[in-house]
Scaffold this motif. Structure first.
Motif, PDB file in Angstrom:
ATOM      1  N   THR A   1     -57.841 -40.462 -21.353  1.00 43.46           N
ATOM      2  CA  THR A   1     -58.010 -39.200 -22.072  1.00 43.46           C
ATOM      3  C   THR A   1     -57.160 -39.117 -23.342  1.00 43.46           C
ATOM      4  OG1 THR A   1     -56.334 -38.202 -20.640  1.00 43.46           O
ATOM      5  CG2 THR A   1     -58.621 -37.886 -20.008  1.00 43.46           C
ATOM      6  N   ALA A   2     -55.946 -39.679 -23.328  1.00 44.52           N
ATOM      7  CA  ALA A   2     -55.074 -39.537 -24.491  1.00 44.52           C
ATOM      8  C   ALA A   2     -55.516 -40.463 -25.615  1.00 44.52           C
ATOM      9  CB  ALA A   2     -53.634 -39.854 -24.098  1.00 44.52           C
ATOM     10  N   PRO A   3     -55.439 -40.002 -26.884  1.00 50.27           N
ATOM     11  CA  PRO A   3     -55.767 -40.919 -27.984  1.00 50.27           C
ATOM     12  C   PRO A   3     -54.697 -42.001 -28.042  1.00 50.27           C
ATOM     13  CG  PRO A   3     -54.904 -38.833 -28.815  1.00 50.27           C
ATOM     14  CD  PRO A   3     -54.984 -38.690 -27.340  1.00 50.27           C
ATOM     15  N   GLY A   4     -55.107 -43.247 -28.177  1.00 48.00           N
ATOM     16  CA  GLY A   4     -54.137 -44.337 -28.223  1.00 48.00           C
ATOM     17  C   GLY A   4     -53.853 -44.955 -26.872  1.00 48.00           C
ATOM     18  N   SER A   5     -54.276 -44.305 -25.780  1.00 48.41           N
ATOM     19  CA  SER A   5     -54.128 -44.894 -24.445  1.00 48.41           C
ATOM     20  C   SER A   5     -55.512 -45.271 -23.937  1.00 48.41           C
ATOM     21  CB  SER A   5     -53.478 -43.899 -23.484  1.00 48.41           C
ATOM     22  OG  SER A   5     -52.119 -43.748 -23.791  1.00 48.41           O
ATOM     23  N   TYR A   6     -55.581 -46.414 -23.267  1.00 49.89           N
ATOM     24  CA  TYR A   6     -56.896 -46.917 -22.854  1.00 49.89           C
ATOM     25  C   TYR A   6     -56.819 -47.626 -21.520  1.00 49.89           C
ATOM     26  CZ  TYR A   6     -58.247 -46.186 -27.709  1.00 49.89           C
ATOM     27  OH  TYR A   6     -58.498 -45.624 -28.920  1.00 49.89           O
ATOM     28  N   PHE A   7     -57.967 -47.687 -20.848  1.00 54.23           N
ATOM     29  CA  PHE A   7     -58.122 -48.625 -19.743  1.00 54.23           C
ATOM     30  C   PHE A   7     -59.206 -49.616 -20.139  1.00 54.23           C
ATOM     31  CE2 PHE A   7     -60.508 -50.253 -16.177  1.00 54.23           C
ATOM     32  CZ  PHE A   7     -59.492 -50.887 -15.499  1.00 54.23           C
ATOM     33  N   TYR A   8     -58.894 -50.903 -20.080  1.00 52.81           N
ATOM     34  CA  TYR A   8     -59.889 -51.935 -20.404  1.00 52.81           C
ATOM     35  C   TYR A   8     -60.214 -52.744 -19.162  1.00 52.81           C
ATOM     36  CZ  TYR A   8     -58.652 -51.024 -25.289  1.00 52.81           C
ATOM     37  OH  TYR A   8     -58.420 -50.428 -26.502  1.00 52.81           O
ATOM     38  N   LEU A   9     -61.511 -52.787 -18.812  1.00 56.90           N
ATOM     39  CA  LEU A   9     -61.954 -53.596 -17.684  1.00 56.90           C
ATOM     40  C   LEU A   9     -62.039 -55.042 -18.162  1.00 56.90           C
ATOM     41  CD1 LEU A   9     -62.987 -52.902 -14.722  1.00 56.90           C
ATOM     42  CD2 LEU A   9     -65.227 -53.448 -15.614  1.00 56.90           C
TER      43      LEU A   9
ATOM     44  N   TYR B   1     -44.801 -43.178 -24.727  1.00 55.96           N
ATOM     45  CA  TYR B   1     -45.597 -44.399 -24.904  1.00 55.96           C
ATOM     46  C   TYR B   1     -47.085 -44.090 -24.909  1.00 55.96           C
ATOM     47  CZ  TYR B   1     -41.616 -47.491 -23.693  1.00 55.96           C
ATOM     48  OH  TYR B   1     -40.435 -48.174 -23.665  1.00 55.96           O
ATOM     49  N   ASP B   2     -47.829 -44.882 -25.661  1.00 58.90           N
ATOM     50  CA  ASP B   2     -49.265 -45.009 -25.424  1.00 58.90           C
ATOM     51  C   ASP B   2     -49.413 -46.108 -24.391  1.00 58.90           C
ATOM     52  OD1 ASP B   2     -50.212 -43.116 -27.178  1.00 58.90           O
ATOM     53  OD2 ASP B   2     -50.360 -44.507 -28.869  1.00 58.90           O
ATOM     54  N   VAL B   3     -50.208 -45.866 -23.366  1.00 56.85           N
ATOM     55  CA  VAL B   3     -50.348 -46.858 -22.300  1.00 56.85           C
ATOM     56  C   VAL B   3     -51.715 -47.512 -22.391  1.00 56.85           C
ATOM     57  CG1 VAL B   3     -50.306 -47.261 -19.819  1.00 56.85           C
ATOM     58  CG2 VAL B   3     -48.821 -45.522 -20.807  1.00 56.85           C
ATOM     59  N   VAL B   4     -51.751 -48.831 -22.451  1.00 55.71           N
ATOM     60  CA  VAL B   4     -53.018 -49.555 -22.399  1.00 55.71           C
ATOM     61  C   VAL B   4     -52.992 -50.421 -21.145  1.00 55.71           C
ATOM     62  CG1 VAL B   4     -54.500 -51.269 -23.499  1.00 55.71           C
ATOM     63  CG2 VAL B   4     -53.325 -49.566 -24.893  1.00 55.71           C
ATOM     64  N   CYS B   5     -53.916 -50.137 -20.234  1.00 59.37           N
ATOM     65  CA  CYS B   5     -53.962 -50.885 -18.980  1.00 59.37           C
ATOM     66  C   CYS B   5     -55.128 -51.856 -19.031  1.00 59.37           C
ATOM     67  CB  CYS B   5     -54.103 -49.906 -17.825  1.00 59.37           C
ATOM     68  SG  CYS B   5     -54.301 -50.725 -16.250  1.00 59.37           S
ATOM     69  N   ILE B   6     -54.864 -53.113 -18.680  1.00 54.00           N
ATOM     70  CA  ILE B   6     -55.906 -54.139 -18.697  1.00 54.00           C
ATOM     71  C   ILE B   6     -55.994 -54.737 -17.305  1.00 54.00           C
ATOM     72  CG2 ILE B   6     -56.588 -56.369 -19.690  1.00 54.00           C
ATOM     73  CD1 ILE B   6     -54.828 -55.475 -22.177  1.00 54.00           C
ATOM     74  N   SER B   7     -57.162 -54.617 -16.678  1.00 54.05           N
ATOM     75  CA  SER B   7     -57.299 -55.110 -15.306  1.00 54.05           C
ATOM     76  C   SER B   7     -58.766 -55.361 -15.001  1.00 54.05           C
ATOM     77  CB  SER B   7     -56.742 -54.072 -14.333  1.00 54.05           C
ATOM     78  OG  SER B   7     -57.016 -54.445 -13.007  1.00 54.05           O
ATOM     79  N   PRO B   8     -59.058 -56.342 -14.154  1.00 55.85           N
ATOM     80  CA  PRO B   8     -60.459 -56.565 -13.787  1.00 55.85           C
ATOM     81  C   PRO B   8     -61.010 -55.532 -12.813  1.00 55.85           C
ATOM     82  CG  PRO B   8     -59.035 -58.221 -12.780  1.00 55.85           C
ATOM     83  CD  PRO B   8     -58.153 -57.366 -13.642  1.00 55.85           C
ATOM     84  N   ARG B   9     -60.183 -54.628 -12.309  1.00 52.75           N
ATOM     85  CA  ARG B   9     -60.723 -53.550 -11.453  1.00 52.75           C
ATOM     86  C   ARG B   9     -60.125 -52.229 -11.889  1.00 52.75           C
ATOM     87  NH1 ARG B   9     -56.895 -55.038  -6.260  1.00 52.75           N
ATOM     88  NH2 ARG B   9     -55.243 -53.677  -6.998  1.00 52.75           N
TER      89      ARG B   9
END
Lengths: 495, 495
Positions: free
Chosen positions: A123-131, A80-88
């Motif tokens: 670090t991985a392309p396609g995976s992100y952390f969004y604040l 999987y590509d993991v995209v995490c969305i969280s206010p912290r």
């Protein structure tokens, strides 16, 4: 071993090759503002859907609590590509948060950056952390709408902006909200104890009040008010915080704030019994220990909270300098706004596999979810161990789904799943200060089993939590913090 | 040794017994609002004058910087009651503050609570720490007027109130203020680097910008702006911060924020030469090192600062996401408001004994004082080592005065003082990042002497500061922080 690597690479690419045929991606509805801006707009703002065959399926995780972080830790990022969305951008090791309020532990020792739990997300392309905060879910189009969290206090701060993220699988682990029971003034004048910034605020206020009460020009009555710490809620958090506070008073205030030490008091207000989920003998022990440490236990219901005092149901006015509120949690406005099946109590309803029935590819874990009535199971308590176990279970299940070729949107229908989620309570622990704690190893409130109280329990409590701290870095820091507190006392600089 | 203790106790009580006869305490002027409220009012708000024979003379110290804290550490509390008045309850170990902005060190490792430096102030009867700001000094009546510092952000916060403190001896160590040269927008949009809360703000903003620049919907241009860190001022603080920042980028951002690593840049703007007080070879070395680490050095004068960009004198617009301002310090409004003799540059004028001439019983130390022109000495630079040496000197002198019976107000006239204060510069140090530092052991800018640059200097720099950290607790934490940064990298949780 290189043949093994080659083999696994071959098999994983073989798995990846299968999905497209299985996949039935829904056509874009031009009427939907989310999908149109994400896919068809002139400058699409957001992450468009993945392209099977070219990219990995995208797993979107909302929240960075116990459940979401344990899930991300367990996800196989080759699937999987993991995209995490969280206010912290960190997870809070909540069981030790109360200790940070009085300086027994440092704030950073209980905060674990998500990037350390799952390095792929940054670090991985396609995976992100969004604040960012998720505002709504468009399950028809497999898209979430989000708004960035910016530091809105300064004039030069960025304005928050919206964006969309298309998902193949969505896990909602957005947590719950502190309950106030609609009591007026709680949100304005009390401090909760759920995030690191709450602990920081409590610490700043406690130290400020200790210092201000020593300044000339303050009456004895006002001094007593400033130094009256009131805790509402006799659950583990409220009891542990009261215990830490009395430890701080007994060991540090008497030595280092001698001018005001006789004015400081702690009151714990609870409507029913403290630690109601614990064994009756442990409850009695906790009551005795807290009373011995100088914590005044008051049975009462708070009716109204004013800036400097609260009113109980019998009309008593209780002036305070610091008010900490911890009376449990309930569904957040975001969870309430979702048009999903709901469990008793208003949480997101899930089946035995933590799927949200009738909403394809959406799962929920942690405090924001509960079993649907139709499952015949009762809603699990809002505990770290429940959330963590769910996160671990769901990570395994999602890995299994992707391996079977069901990772992309709308194509996991026929995949056989393993055994459903089963929660086994390992026991409860709470410290009451002065090197004393309670350990209740019964599996439920009615069951029989081992229960301990005293120094040995305290030792078990500390050791257990030390091993549960996520990273070696923080494990090391927690141990060092405990050591320095023992040797040098708690830190009292108000920064 | 017990006879020695007995002897010393006898002699010290003999000394204490003498003052009253020597003392000529000024009669209270009913016209003065301070003395009347402090002594004669119906509810005196403040600390009234001491009563010779019954109490110890009272030493009031304004400020908790290098000078004030070193002074309090050296004061013999069997001779004086110490009252410390400061808007912060800790001393900041300023040379290591830049390291806390990027997580190399923790904030608390560089903050030393005053109560740990001089425990008497919060434990001895008659000694106090007041969290307050001094507003004015009434030297005729030996009184200072103060206002409490309260946390004014919340609705339930206390309103600040005023109180007076009578002194026998007063030491002003209130520090200086960051210079902005009247440039518009600096105070609003730039962050200084003088207090722990500044470092906290820089760290929060840096991490916030790193995360926001990764969120969809942001243009490449805006991403570049957000990740452009601009430092104005090429003194040791500016250079060390730039070095730390480039270390953070090289080691941590490239590993943990791979999506945005190519957009982050550091620019150091200086009107003249960087590190102008250092040897010319060291300056060249620093320039090379910084350039190698990717810091862009720009010679220019800032004309105007806007929320998201600044304008140089040649008209260039420099967009930034983070702006740190460190162009030296000058007299604070409080120092400017004092009707005392002044040194060149507007600091409080002192003689060779750090006394303020013509104002009895008032002394000044640190960045807020300077030698009067009449002394024939030049004003010393605003350095930690100057302040610390002055604090130590004055502590010894005040102890000597009290031992000779001159501790009370207006009775130190005939006491013979030892040799005057003499400052000997021990050298300057600055780190430039990547395990490199400069050490300049020349006694002045014109003198010849040893100067080093490179890894050995860096080792000297770290060891020297580690030994200068005040308490063993923080010395331990600084070493532990350095170790964990080396092993685990810098902490990136935005709390």
């Amino acid at each position: 071993m290189s043949w093994l690597k080659l083999f696994s690479r071959f098999t994983s690419s073989a798995w990846k090759a299968t999905p497209p045929s299985l996949r039935s991606f829904k056509p874009v509805q031009p009427s939907s503002p989310f999908s149109s801006s994400a896919i068809a707009g002139p400058s699409p703002v957001g992450l468009p859907p993945t392209t099977p065959g070219k990219e990995k399926p995208r797993l979107v995780v909302l929240g960075t609590g116990w459940a979401g972080c344990r899930l991300m830790k367990g996800i196989d990022t080759s699937l999987y590509d993991v995209v995490c969305i969280s206010p912290r951008n960190h997870m809070v090791f909540t069981p030790l948060l109360a200790s940070t309020c009085v300086g027994t532990l440092e704030f950073r020792s209980v905060a674990e950056p998500v990037g350390r739990i799952q390095p792929s997300i940054s670090t991985a392309p396609g995976s992100y952390f969004y604040l960012a905060r998720c505002k709504s879910i468009d399950s028809d189009n497999h898209t979430v709408e989000c708004e960035t969290v910016t530091d809105g206090t300064r004039e030069d701060a960025l304005k928050p902006w919206n964006f969309n993220v298309a998902y193949d699988k969505l896990v909602i682990g957005a947590g719950a909200e502190a309950l106030t029971f609609g009591i007026e003034g709680v949100k304005e004048h009390a401090i909760f104890l759920r995030e690191v910034h709450h602990a920081q605020e409590i610490r700043r206020k406690l130290l400020l009040n200790l210092m201000l009460s020593d300044v000339p020009g303050i009456s004895v009555e006002e001094k007593k008010r400033l130094l009256h710490c009131v805790v509402v809620g006799g659950g583990p958090t409220g009891v542990e915080f009261s215990g830490e506070l009395s430890d701080f008073i007994i060991k540090d205030v008497t030595e280092r704030y001698t001018h005001v030490k006789d004015y400081i008091r702690v009151t714990l207000i609870e409507a029913n019994e403290i630690l109601s989920s614990f064994d009756v003998r442990l409850r009695q022990y906790a009551t005795n220990q807290l009373t011995k440490s100088g914590v005044r236990l008051v049975r009462g219901i708070v009716k109204h909270v004013q800036p400097q005092s609260l009113i109980l149901d019998d009309g008593t006015e209780v002036p305070f300098g610091l008010l900490v509120w911890s009376t449990g949690v309930g569904p957040s406005p975001f969870v309430k706004s979702l048009q999903f099946p709901k469990s008793p109590g208003g949480r997101i309803g899930v089946d035995e596999y933590l799927r949200v029935p009738s909403v394809p590819d959406v799962f929920s874990v942690g405090d924001c979810c509960g079993f649907l009535e139709s499952t015949g199971r009762s809603v699990l308590p809002a505990l770290a161990q429940v959330a963590e176990r769910q996160g671990k279970f769901l990570a395994g299940q999602l890995n299994q789904i992707a391996r079977a070729g069901g990772g992309y949107a709308n194509c996991a229908g026929e995949i056989e799943l393993g055994p459903p989620f089963h929660y086994r309570h390992l026991g409860s622990m709470a410290t009451v200060g002065r090197y004393k704690a309670l350990v209740d190893l019964r599996q439920s409130k009615e069951a029989k089993g081992l229960s301990l109280a005293g120094f040995v329990s305290w030792f078990v409590w500390r050791s257990a939590y030390l091993t549960r701290v996520i990273s070696w870095r923080n494990r090391f820091y927690v141990a060092i913090n405990w050591l320095t507190t023992l040797v040098f006392g708690r830190d009292i600089s108000k920064i």
